[in-house]
Design an enzyme around this catalytic site. Structure first.
Site, PDB file in Angstrom:
ATOM      1  N   HIS A 172      40.527  53.958  -8.006  1.00 61.86           N
ATOM      2  CA  HIS A 172      39.331  53.264  -8.472  1.00 61.86           C
ATOM      3  C   HIS A 172      39.530  51.770  -8.419  1.00 61.86           C
ATOM      4  O   HIS A 172      40.629  51.282  -8.667  1.00 61.86           O
ATOM      5  CB  HIS A 172      38.956  53.692  -9.901  1.00 61.86           C
ATOM      6  CG  HIS A 172      37.528  53.465 -10.185  1.00 61.86           C
ATOM      7  ND1 HIS A 172      37.063  52.255 -10.653  1.00 61.86           N
ATOM      8  CD2 HIS A 172      36.453  54.261 -10.017  1.00 61.86           C
ATOM      9  CE1 HIS A 172      35.750  52.335 -10.767  1.00 61.86           C
ATOM     10  NE2 HIS A 172      35.356  53.540 -10.382  1.00 61.86           N
ATOM     11  N   HIS A 193      32.410  55.511  -1.695  1.00 63.89           N
ATOM     12  CA  HIS A 193      31.573  55.445  -2.918  1.00 63.89           C
ATOM     13  C   HIS A 193      31.098  56.869  -3.204  1.00 63.89           C
ATOM     14  O   HIS A 193      31.903  57.772  -3.364  1.00 63.89           O
ATOM     15  CB  HIS A 193      30.459  54.432  -2.652  1.00 63.89           C
ATOM     16  CG  HIS A 193      29.659  53.996  -3.849  1.00 63.89           C
ATOM     17  ND1 HIS A 193      29.974  54.315  -5.133  1.00 63.89           N
ATOM     18  CD2 HIS A 193      28.520  53.227  -3.920  1.00 63.89           C
ATOM     19  CE1 HIS A 193      29.083  53.788  -5.958  1.00 63.89           C
ATOM     20  NE2 HIS A 193      28.186  53.125  -5.245  1.00 63.89           N
ATOM     21  N   ASP A 206      34.444  61.658  -9.093  1.00 65.12           N
ATOM     22  CA  ASP A 206      34.026  62.500  -7.965  1.00 65.12           C
ATOM     23  C   ASP A 206      34.901  63.737  -7.763  1.00 65.12           C
ATOM     24  O   ASP A 206      34.445  64.736  -7.226  1.00 65.12           O
ATOM     25  CB  ASP A 206      34.008  61.677  -6.675  1.00 65.12           C
ATOM     26  CG  ASP A 206      32.937  60.616  -6.727  1.00 65.12           C
ATOM     27  OD1 ASP A 206      31.823  60.938  -7.158  1.00 65.12           O
ATOM     28  OD2 ASP A 206      33.214  59.462  -6.350  1.00 65.12           O
TER      29      ASP A 206
HETATM   30  C1  LIG Z   1      38.019  53.728  -4.654  1.00 63.01           C
HETATM   31  C2  LIG Z   1      38.828  52.896  -3.661  1.00 63.01           C
HETATM   32  C3  LIG Z   1      37.900  52.494  -2.517  1.00 63.01           C
HETATM   33  C4  LIG Z   1      39.334  51.650  -4.371  1.00 63.01           C
HETATM   34  O1  LIG Z   1      39.929  50.905  -3.404  1.00 63.01           O
HETATM   35  P1  LIG Z   1      40.649  49.503  -3.650  1.00 63.01           P
HETATM   36  O2  LIG Z   1      40.420  48.978  -5.003  1.00 63.01           O
HETATM   37  O3  LIG Z   1      40.231  48.637  -2.524  1.00 63.01           O
HETATM   38  O4  LIG Z   1      42.156  49.890  -3.571  1.00 63.01           O
HETATM   39  P2  LIG Z   1      42.993  49.863  -2.268  1.00 63.01           P
HETATM   40  O5  LIG Z   1      42.278  50.527  -1.146  1.00 63.01           O
HETATM   41  O6  LIG Z   1      43.448  48.454  -2.053  1.00 63.01           O
HETATM   42  O7  LIG Z   1      44.216  50.771  -2.699  1.00 63.01           O
HETATM   43  C5  LIG Z   1      45.495  50.304  -3.115  1.00 63.01           C
HETATM   44  C6  LIG Z   1      46.550  51.203  -2.490  1.00 63.01           C
HETATM   45  O8  LIG Z   1      46.344  52.537  -2.935  1.00 63.01           O
HETATM   46  C7  LIG Z   1      46.087  53.387  -1.834  1.00 63.01           C
HETATM   47  N1  LIG Z   1      45.005  54.277  -2.194  1.00 63.01           N
HETATM   48  C8  LIG Z   1      43.929  53.986  -2.952  1.00 63.01           C
HETATM   49  N2  LIG Z   1      43.157  55.055  -3.051  1.00 63.01           N
HETATM   50  C9  LIG Z   1      43.746  56.033  -2.367  1.00 63.01           C
HETATM   51  C10 LIG Z   1      43.417  57.362  -2.112  1.00 63.01           C
HETATM   52  N3  LIG Z   1      42.298  57.891  -2.607  1.00 63.01           N
HETATM   53  N4  LIG Z   1      44.250  58.106  -1.368  1.00 63.01           N
HETATM   54  C11 LIG Z   1      45.385  57.583  -0.877  1.00 63.01           C
HETATM   55  N5  LIG Z   1      45.746  56.316  -1.085  1.00 63.01           N
HETATM   56  C12 LIG Z   1      44.944  55.557  -1.817  1.00 63.01           C
HETATM   57  C13 LIG Z   1      45.626  52.452  -0.710  1.00 63.01           C
HETATM   58  O9  LIG Z   1      45.867  53.017   0.559  1.00 63.01           O
HETATM   59  C14 LIG Z   1      46.460  51.249  -0.977  1.00 63.01           C
HETATM   60  O10 LIG Z   1      47.766  51.493  -0.502  1.00 63.01           O
HETATM   61  P3  LIG Z   1      48.624  50.323   0.179  1.00 63.01           P
HETATM   62  O11 LIG Z   1      48.768  49.273  -0.878  1.00 63.01           O
HETATM   63  O12 LIG Z   1      49.874  51.005   0.575  1.00 63.01           O
HETATM   64  O13 LIG Z   1      47.798  49.844   1.338  1.00 63.01           O
HETATM   65  C15 LIG Z   1      40.018  53.696  -3.126  1.00 63.01           C
HETATM   66  O14 LIG Z   1      40.847  54.111  -4.190  1.00 63.01           O
HETATM   67  C16 LIG Z   1      39.590  54.858  -2.293  1.00 63.01           C
HETATM   68  O15 LIG Z   1      39.339  54.720  -1.076  1.00 63.01           O
HETATM   69  N6  LIG Z   1      39.480  56.081  -2.872  1.00 63.01           N
HETATM   70  C17 LIG Z   1      39.010  57.235  -2.174  1.00 63.01           C
HETATM   71  C18 LIG Z   1      37.488  57.262  -2.137  1.00 63.01           C
HETATM   72  C19 LIG Z   1      36.894  57.582  -3.483  1.00 63.01           C
HETATM   73  O16 LIG Z   1      37.330  58.467  -4.180  1.00 63.01           O
HETATM   74  N7  LIG Z   1      35.848  56.837  -3.812  1.00 63.01           N
HETATM   75  C20 LIG Z   1      35.116  57.020  -5.051  1.00 63.01           C
HETATM   76  C21 LIG Z   1      35.377  55.899  -5.985  1.00 63.01           C
HETATM   77  S1  LIG Z   1      34.682  56.171  -7.559  1.00 63.01           S
END
Ligand SMILES: CC(C)(COP(=O)(O)OP(=O)(O)OC[C@H]1O[C@@H](n2cnc3c(N)ncnc32)[C@H](O)[C@@H]1OP(=O)(O)O)[C@@H](O)C(=O)NCCC(=O)NCCS
Length: 380
Positions: free
Chosen positions: A265, A226, A316
């Site tokens: 996201h 987050h 971010d």
């Molecule tokens: C924001 C976030 C938590 C959303 O997660 P989510 O909706 O649960 O999406 P998922 O984690 O299921 O991601 C789907 C796929 O994309 C990948 N992915 C998503 N964000 C990624 C990232 N920042 N870097 C690398 N891979 C990523 C996941 O590993 C997953 O891959 P898989 O299907 O091979 O396992 C996620 O994109 C993330 O961890 N981002 C980095 C942290 C961040 O920037 N947070 C601020 C959000 S505003």
């Protein structure tokens, strides 16, 4: 039909409540046709034309202020900047190596003891006080812990953006820097049912107090998935001296399935609407000082992530270089997010209270079958 067996509703299993509509809100709309709007206003228009204080007023009071309401609101915020002596004493006890998010959390919780929410100090008064105090809390602790300096946390700065940068740098910031800070505060102010806001609403739904809800929200925001992502993004970007280094380094990280902070996201699938605005500010601030590393490195990572994973930067990612170029130390990035998002949190706290229902979902039980208790002396 027999009513003996518990009938469980059929629920679609979605990890992390993805895609689940968990309630209604009139405060903001994210994703879909609305892209991102605060109470019906596009964030593009707000970021271009409004001041953070107008947006705070809109979120907390429901409508944009008239000119006289706006002037009175800014005056009110300016008048609430002085930290209580007891709070300063608490801040002075927090060690230098504490994370500033823990400082924000502790300060908020402590304020709940000395300025509790009551008939004389209602929820809007608490909201105004927190908006006015947070820059001083953060910078007072930061400077005392590092240099032993007891700064004067009261400035005559016109806005929250100017007040924060003035305290941090000990001098009046340029108009350009105030403008960049103002835009960043607007973009961070509100985002529907994100994890920290949902935390605040859940705590509120038990009829708890506003400080507990905000303290809990700060805890939720702290994590890298987050709010903490802006700090983690800066740490990543700073590792690379050239776009080529960045491409090689991030390619390696992807090969080992590491998350690249500041990308992806939960709600948006093709782009974060806030990115285009903050990215333009990153370019503008880079050009201002002739920084030829941060922006090109960031863009190289952006292109690689899109080409390889169809992942886009969220707010971010370019906020990291913007804050760095404003001279904000990296550990302060997420606390700056707090300074702004507290307005959205409290708008949601008030909305939750206005039509409250305890937030208490159910879970599918996947543990052991029913079994008998064995007294401790007979257990093997
Ligand atoms: C924001 C976030 C938590 C959303 O997660 P989510 O909706 O649960 O999406 P998922 O984690 O299921 O991601 C789907 C796929 O994309 C990948 N992915 C998503 N964000 C990624 C990232 N920042 N870097 C690398 N891979 C990523 C996941 O590993 C997953 O891959 P898989 O299907 O091979 O396992 C996620 O994109 C993330 O961890 N981002 C980095 C942290 C961040 O920037 N947070 C601020 C959000 S505003």
């Amino acid at each position: 039909m027999s009513t003996n067996a518990a009938v469980k509703p059929v629920v679609k299993k979605t990890g992390g409540l993805a895609g689940i509509v968990a309630g209604e809100t009139k405060i903001s709309a994210a994703g879909g046709a609305h892209t991102l709007e605060y109470r019906g206003y596009s964030i593009y228009e707000l970021a271009e034309k409004a001041a953070f204080e107008e947006v705070a007023y809109l979120l907390l009071r429901g409508e944009l202020p008239t000119k006289s309401e706006y002037d009175a609101y800014k005056k009110r915020l300016r008048g609430l900047r002085e930290l209580p002596g007891d709070l300063k004493a608490v801040l002075e006890l927090i060690p230098m190596d504490a994370h500033p998010m823990d400082v924000m959390r502790t300060a908020t919780s402590y304020l709940g003891n000395i300025e509790p929410e009551d008939a004389m100090n209602d929820q809007l008064s608490v909201a105004d006080r927190l908006v006015a105090l947070y820059p001083g809390i953060l910078v007072y602790w930061w400077k005392f812990a590092r240099d032993g300096d007891r700064i004067n946390e009261v400035t005559a700065a016109d806005s929250v953006a100017e007040h924060f940068l003035t305290l941090l740098h000990g001098k009046k910031p340029s108009d350009l820097h105030v403008q960049a800070m103002n835009v960043s505060l607007i973009l961070y102010a509100e985002h529907e049912f994100n994890a920290s806001t949902f935390t605040a609403r859940t705590i509120t739904s038990t009829t708890s107090d506003i400080y507990s809800a905000v303290t809990g929200a700060i805890g939720a925001l702290r994590g890298n998935l987050h709010g903490g992502a802006n700090e983690a993004a800066m740490e990543l970007i700073q590792k690379f001296k050239t776009p080529e280094d960045a491409i090689a380094g991030v390619t390696n990280m992807m090969a080992t399935k590491q998350l690249i902070m500041g990308f992806g996201h939960r709600v948006y699938t093709e782009a974060d609407p806030r990115n285009v605005v903050i990215k333009a500010w990153s370019k503008r601030l880079s050009d201002e000082v002739g920084n030829t590393t941060l922006y090109p490195v960031s863009e190289a990572i952006e292109k690689l992530m899109w080409d390889e994973k169809h992942l886009f930067p969220n707010l971010d990612f370019y906020s990291a270089s913007v804050y760095n170029l404003l001279g904000i130390p990296t550990p302060m990035f997420t606390p700056v997010f707090v300074m702004s998002r507290v307005t959205g949190w409290i708008a949601h706290i008030m909305e939750q209270r206005s039509n409250n229902k305890l937030i208490r979902p159910s879970a599918d039980y996947t543990g052991p079958e029913t079994r008998s208790f064995v007294p401790v002396e007979s257990r093997k």
